[in-house]
Design a protein around this motif. Structure first.
Motif, PDB file in Angstrom:
ATOM      1  N   TYR A   1       0.693  -1.297   0.148  1.00  0.00           N
ATOM      2  CA  TYR A   1      -0.014  -0.008   0.118  1.00  0.00           C
ATOM      3  C   TYR A   1       0.888   1.110   0.171  1.00  0.00           C
ATOM      4  CZ  TYR A   1      -3.197   3.544   1.628  1.00  0.00           C
ATOM      5  OH  TYR A   1      -3.931   4.813   1.908  1.00  0.00           O
ATOM      6  N   PHE A   2       1.795   1.241   0.924  1.00  0.00           N
ATOM      7  CA  PHE A   2       2.770   2.657   0.934  1.00  0.00           C
ATOM      8  C   PHE A   2       3.413   2.727  -0.364  1.00  0.00           C
ATOM      9  CE2 PHE A   2       6.796   0.218   0.820  1.00  0.00           C
ATOM     10  CZ  PHE A   2       7.731   1.132   0.514  1.00  0.00           C
ATOM     11  N   GLY A   3       3.790   1.783  -1.184  1.00  0.00           N
ATOM     12  CA  GLY A   3       4.433   1.681  -2.712  1.00  0.00           C
ATOM     13  C   GLY A   3       3.685   2.510  -3.522  1.00  0.00           C
ATOM     14  N   TRP A   4       2.227   1.968  -3.470  1.00  0.00           N
ATOM     15  CA  TRP A   4       1.515   2.490  -4.370  1.00  0.00           C
ATOM     16  C   TRP A   4       0.981   4.017  -4.222  1.00  0.00           C
ATOM     17  CZ3 TRP A   4       0.550   0.016  -8.889  1.00  0.00           C
ATOM     18  CH2 TRP A   4       0.837  -1.431  -8.822  1.00  0.00           C
ATOM     19  N   LEU A   5       0.856   4.301  -2.802  1.00  0.00           N
ATOM     20  CA  LEU A   5       0.647   5.524  -2.450  1.00  0.00           C
ATOM     21  C   LEU A   5       1.614   6.679  -2.861  1.00  0.00           C
ATOM     22  CD1 LEU A   5      -0.990   7.451  -0.618  1.00  0.00           C
ATOM     23  CD2 LEU A   5       0.365   6.797   1.332  1.00  0.00           C
ATOM     24  N   PHE A   6       2.870   6.371  -2.723  1.00  0.00           N
ATOM     25  CA  PHE A   6       3.925   7.292  -2.956  1.00  0.00           C
ATOM     26  C   PHE A   6       4.239   7.213  -4.561  1.00  0.00           C
ATOM     27  CE2 PHE A   6       4.833   6.582   1.684  1.00  0.00           C
ATOM     28  CZ  PHE A   6       4.647   7.894   1.937  1.00  0.00           C
ATOM     29  N   LEU A   7       3.944   6.110  -4.982  1.00  0.00           N
ATOM     30  CA  LEU A   7       4.334   5.831  -6.563  1.00  0.00           C
ATOM     31  C   LEU A   7       3.100   6.896  -7.076  1.00  0.00           C
ATOM     32  CD1 LEU A   7       5.427   4.571  -9.185  1.00  0.00           C
ATOM     33  CD2 LEU A   7       3.371   2.827  -9.038  1.00  0.00           C
ATOM     34  N   SER A   8       1.993   6.952  -6.727  1.00  0.00           N
ATOM     35  CA  SER A   8       0.887   7.868  -7.283  1.00  0.00           C
ATOM     36  C   SER A   8       1.285   9.312  -7.224  1.00  0.00           C
ATOM     37  CB  SER A   8      -0.576   7.612  -6.764  1.00  0.00           C
ATOM     38  OG  SER A   8      -0.452   8.089  -5.116  1.00  0.00           O
ATOM     39  N   ILE A  60      10.879   4.547  -4.604  1.00  0.00           N
ATOM     40  CA  ILE A  60       9.461   3.900  -4.556  1.00  0.00           C
ATOM     41  C   ILE A  60       9.320   3.050  -5.620  1.00  0.00           C
ATOM     42  CG2 ILE A  60       7.120   4.081  -4.123  1.00  0.00           C
ATOM     43  CD1 ILE A  60       8.918   5.022  -1.790  1.00  0.00           C
ATOM     44  N   PRO A  61       9.279   3.333  -6.990  1.00  0.00           N
ATOM     45  CA  PRO A  61       8.979   2.568  -8.306  1.00  0.00           C
ATOM     46  C   PRO A  61      10.208   1.350  -8.261  1.00  0.00           C
ATOM     47  CG  PRO A  61       9.821   4.632  -8.992  1.00  0.00           C
ATOM     48  CD  PRO A  61       9.569   4.705  -7.466  1.00  0.00           C
ATOM     49  N   ILE A  62      11.291   1.432  -7.871  1.00  0.00           N
ATOM     50  CA  ILE A  62      12.205   0.454  -7.545  1.00  0.00           C
ATOM     51  C   ILE A  62      12.066  -0.667  -6.869  1.00  0.00           C
ATOM     52  CG2 ILE A  62      14.781  -0.091  -7.655  1.00  0.00           C
ATOM     53  CD1 ILE A  62      13.855   2.122  -9.797  1.00  0.00           C
ATOM     54  N   TYR A  63      11.701  -0.032  -5.882  1.00  0.00           N
ATOM     55  CA  TYR A  63      10.761  -1.240  -4.582  1.00  0.00           C
ATOM     56  C   TYR A  63       9.811  -1.897  -5.284  1.00  0.00           C
ATOM     57  CZ  TYR A  63       7.672  -2.745  -1.017  1.00  0.00           C
ATOM     58  OH  TYR A  63       6.947  -3.422  -0.201  1.00  0.00           O
ATOM     59  N   LEU A  64       8.908  -1.481  -5.978  1.00  0.00           N
ATOM     60  CA  LEU A  64       7.895  -2.049  -6.428  1.00  0.00           C
ATOM     61  C   LEU A  64       8.313  -3.059  -7.623  1.00  0.00           C
ATOM     62  CD1 LEU A  64       4.967   0.801  -6.494  1.00  0.00           C
ATOM     63  CD2 LEU A  64       5.043  -1.266  -5.102  1.00  0.00           C
ATOM     64  N   ALA A  65       9.378  -2.581  -8.389  1.00  0.00           N
ATOM     65  CA  ALA A  65       9.958  -3.580  -9.261  1.00  0.00           C
ATOM     66  C   ALA A  65      10.395  -4.769  -8.808  1.00  0.00           C
ATOM     67  CB  ALA A  65      10.905  -2.771 -10.207  1.00  0.00           C
ATOM     68  N   LEU A  66      10.966  -4.683  -7.401  1.00  0.00           N
ATOM     69  CA  LEU A  66      11.518  -6.014  -6.822  1.00  0.00           C
ATOM     70  C   LEU A  66      10.335  -6.524  -6.269  1.00  0.00           C
ATOM     71  CD1 LEU A  66      14.189  -6.872  -6.101  1.00  0.00           C
ATOM     72  CD2 LEU A  66      14.013  -5.771  -4.046  1.00  0.00           C
ATOM     73  N   GLU A  67       9.255  -6.083  -5.954  1.00  0.00           N
ATOM     74  CA  GLU A  67       8.001  -6.780  -5.100  1.00  0.00           C
ATOM     75  C   GLU A  67       7.020  -7.161  -6.226  1.00  0.00           C
ATOM     76  OE1 GLU A  67       8.026  -7.654  -1.993  1.00  0.00           O
ATOM     77  OE2 GLU A  67       9.686  -6.924  -1.630  1.00  0.00           O
ATOM     78  N   ARG A  68       6.674  -6.611  -7.500  1.00  0.00           N
ATOM     79  CA  ARG A  68       5.729  -7.000  -8.228  1.00  0.00           C
ATOM     80  C   ARG A  68       6.175  -7.675  -9.495  1.00  0.00           C
ATOM     81  NH1 ARG A  68       0.442  -6.312  -6.368  1.00  0.00           N
ATOM     82  NH2 ARG A  68       0.469  -5.208  -4.459  1.00  0.00           N
ATOM     83  N   VAL A  72      10.312  21.417  -6.215  1.00  0.00           N
ATOM     84  CA  VAL A  72       9.959  20.059  -7.096  1.00  0.00           C
ATOM     85  C   VAL A  72      10.863  19.036  -6.886  1.00  0.00           C
ATOM     86  CG1 VAL A  72       9.017  19.348  -9.055  1.00  0.00           C
ATOM     87  CG2 VAL A  72       8.441  21.471  -8.033  1.00  0.00           C
ATOM     88  N   ALA A  73      12.334  19.352  -7.401  1.00  0.00           N
ATOM     89  CA  ALA A  73      13.278  18.351  -7.356  1.00  0.00           C
ATOM     90  C   ALA A  73      13.528  17.712  -6.179  1.00  0.00           C
ATOM     91  CB  ALA A  73      14.724  19.103  -7.774  1.00  0.00           C
ATOM     92  N   GLY A  74      13.447  18.307  -4.913  1.00  0.00           N
ATOM     93  CA  GLY A  74      13.467  17.696  -3.666  1.00  0.00           C
ATOM     94  C   GLY A  74      12.475  16.565  -3.345  1.00  0.00           C
ATOM     95  N   MET A  75      11.394  16.865  -3.938  1.00  0.00           N
ATOM     96  CA  MET A  75      10.118  15.916  -3.632  1.00  0.00           C
ATOM     97  C   MET A  75      10.377  14.588  -4.615  1.00  0.00           C
ATOM     98  SD  MET A  75       7.593  17.011  -1.561  1.00  0.00           S
ATOM     99  CE  MET A  75       5.912  16.763  -2.193  1.00  0.00           C
ATOM    100  N   LEU A  76      10.696  15.038  -5.966  1.00  0.00           N
ATOM    101  CA  LEU A  76      11.118  14.043  -6.874  1.00  0.00           C
ATOM    102  C   LEU A  76      12.193  12.928  -6.324  1.00  0.00           C
ATOM    103  CD1 LEU A  76      10.498  16.024  -9.942  1.00  0.00           C
ATOM    104  CD2 LEU A  76       9.351  14.134  -9.625  1.00  0.00           C
ATOM    105  N   VAL A  77      13.193  13.560  -5.814  1.00  0.00           N
ATOM    106  CA  VAL A  77      14.379  12.802  -5.377  1.00  0.00           C
ATOM    107  C   VAL A  77      13.750  11.651  -4.184  1.00  0.00           C
ATOM    108  CG1 VAL A  77      16.535  12.749  -4.116  1.00  0.00           C
ATOM    109  CG2 VAL A  77      15.910  14.347  -6.203  1.00  0.00           C
ATOM    110  N   MET A  78      12.996  12.215  -3.659  1.00  0.00           N
ATOM    111  CA  MET A  78      12.357  11.407  -2.502  1.00  0.00           C
ATOM    112  C   MET A  78      11.577  10.149  -2.881  1.00  0.00           C
ATOM    113  SD  MET A  78      11.227  13.939   0.756  1.00  0.00           S
ATOM    114  CE  MET A  78      11.039  12.506   1.934  1.00  0.00           C
ATOM    115  N   LEU A  79      11.114  10.349  -3.974  1.00  0.00           N
ATOM    116  CA  LEU A  79      10.227   9.278  -4.686  1.00  0.00           C
ATOM    117  C   LEU A  79      10.794   8.489  -5.626  1.00  0.00           C
ATOM    118  CD1 LEU A  79       7.011  11.745  -4.982  1.00  0.00           C
ATOM    119  CD2 LEU A  79       7.393   9.976  -3.201  1.00  0.00           C
ATOM    120  N   ILE A  80      12.032   8.666  -6.104  1.00  0.00           N
ATOM    121  CA  ILE A  80      12.905   7.824  -6.891  1.00  0.00           C
ATOM    122  C   ILE A  80      12.597   6.244  -6.560  1.00  0.00           C
ATOM    123  CG2 ILE A  80      14.979   7.493  -7.861  1.00  0.00           C
ATOM    124  CD1 ILE A  80      15.155  10.493  -8.579  1.00  0.00           C
TER     125      ILE A  80
END
Length: 289
Positions: A15-22, A72-80, A62-70
């Motif tokens: 859930y946390f991954g989908w939340l921050f991915l969105s 997350i999709p790598i985590y989902l790539a590992l789990e999904r 904007v860049a600071g927020m994007l860097v924090m979220l980079i």
């Protein structure tokens, strides 16, 4: 509050991954709109990154927020399944970071993406690794080819950041001011709204947050003194325990995301901004679940 609105017994594991991915995908499209409004894609003259801003912040925010979220999709790539799709999203988030023309974001974001991919390759099975290697090689080839073909346009659109080079943008000067304030008020500091040149209303009477020292440690020393820094260090130790206790894939990527905020906040004010603060708090919450 929002934690108690979710029944975590019924939601999916990631859930946390989908939340921050969105949030990351939303920020990607917001960056594109922001650039469009700044005439980044249509201008025929020299483009300056000062034109890049949105309703809640400038390009660096904007860049600071994007860097924090980079991570997350790598985590989902590992789990999904369909890991290539998530890796591609991670690449797009870093591309958006580059387009913001934030020097700290480009540097720290690149490092965070590489670290995340290294962990992915360590943990992932061989078949998926090959797919990702092909994807990343293709992305790199397209990027290099685009740079060569559109060199003149790229140079013109990124001219302001090229001109800035390794200029500190006045950082060292305000660091000196912050350290001077700390020496004058070493125990409790002087507060956030009455610190030297950075006082309420000095730059803009409408600013909710005053300009700050662009470095978490110096900000705490100047505004909160030695006691404030000790409190922050205690918090850092406690948060490290949360991440490292029973370390797994989820906590690793949460830790990398938080680490990206801490590192980039040594060059900017992100730790004290509202947006990163919400994400930071939520990440710590999910690390404890």
């Amino acid at each position: 509050y929002f934690y108690y609105t979710v029944d975590f017994k019924k939601v999916e594991k990631d859930y946390f991954g989908w939340l921050f991915l969105s949030i990351g995908i939303l920020l990607f499209f917001e960056t594109i709109v922001m650039l469009y409004q700044a005439d980044f894609f249509t201008t025929t003259g020299v483009f300056t990154r000062d034109n890049i801003f949105t309703g809640w912040g400038i390009n660096n925010n904007v860049a600071g927020m994007l860097v924090m979220l980079i991570p997350i999709p790598i985590y989902l790539a590992l789990e999904r399944k369909n890991s290539i799709l998530y890796i591609l999203i991670g690449n797009l988030l870093y591309l958006a970071t580059i387009l913001t023309q934030s020097r700290a974001g480009m540097l720290i974001g690149g490092i965070i993406l590489i670290v995340s991919l290294i962990y992915y390759f360590i943990k992932q099975e061989r078949k998926e690794k090959i797919k990702v290697i092909i994807l990343e090689s293709l992305c790199f080839f397209i990027a290099v080819l685009f740079f060569i073909i559109k060199f003149t346009e790229v140079k013109r659109l990124f001219s302001s950041i090229i001109a800035a080079g390794f200029n500190d943008s006045g950082r060292f000067e305000i660091y000196k001011i912050g350290l001077k304030q700390f020496l004058e008020y070493p125990i409790f500091g002087r507060g956030f709204y009455s610190t030297g040149l950075f006082q309420w209303g000095v730059n803009s009477e409408t600013n909710f947050l005053p300009p700050r020292y662009h470095n978490t440690i110096i900000q705490l020393l100047a505004s909160c003194g030695s006691l404030g820094l000790l409190g922050y260090l205690f918090h850092r130790i406690q948060s490290a325990k949360i991440i490292l206790f029973k370390l797994n894939n989820e906590r690793f990527f949460i830790g990398i995301s938080i680490l990206s905020l801490l590192i980039i906040s040594l060059l900017d004010c992100h730790f004290f901004n509202i947006g990163p603060g919400f994400i930071y708090g939520a990440l710590l919450l999910f690390a404890e679940i």
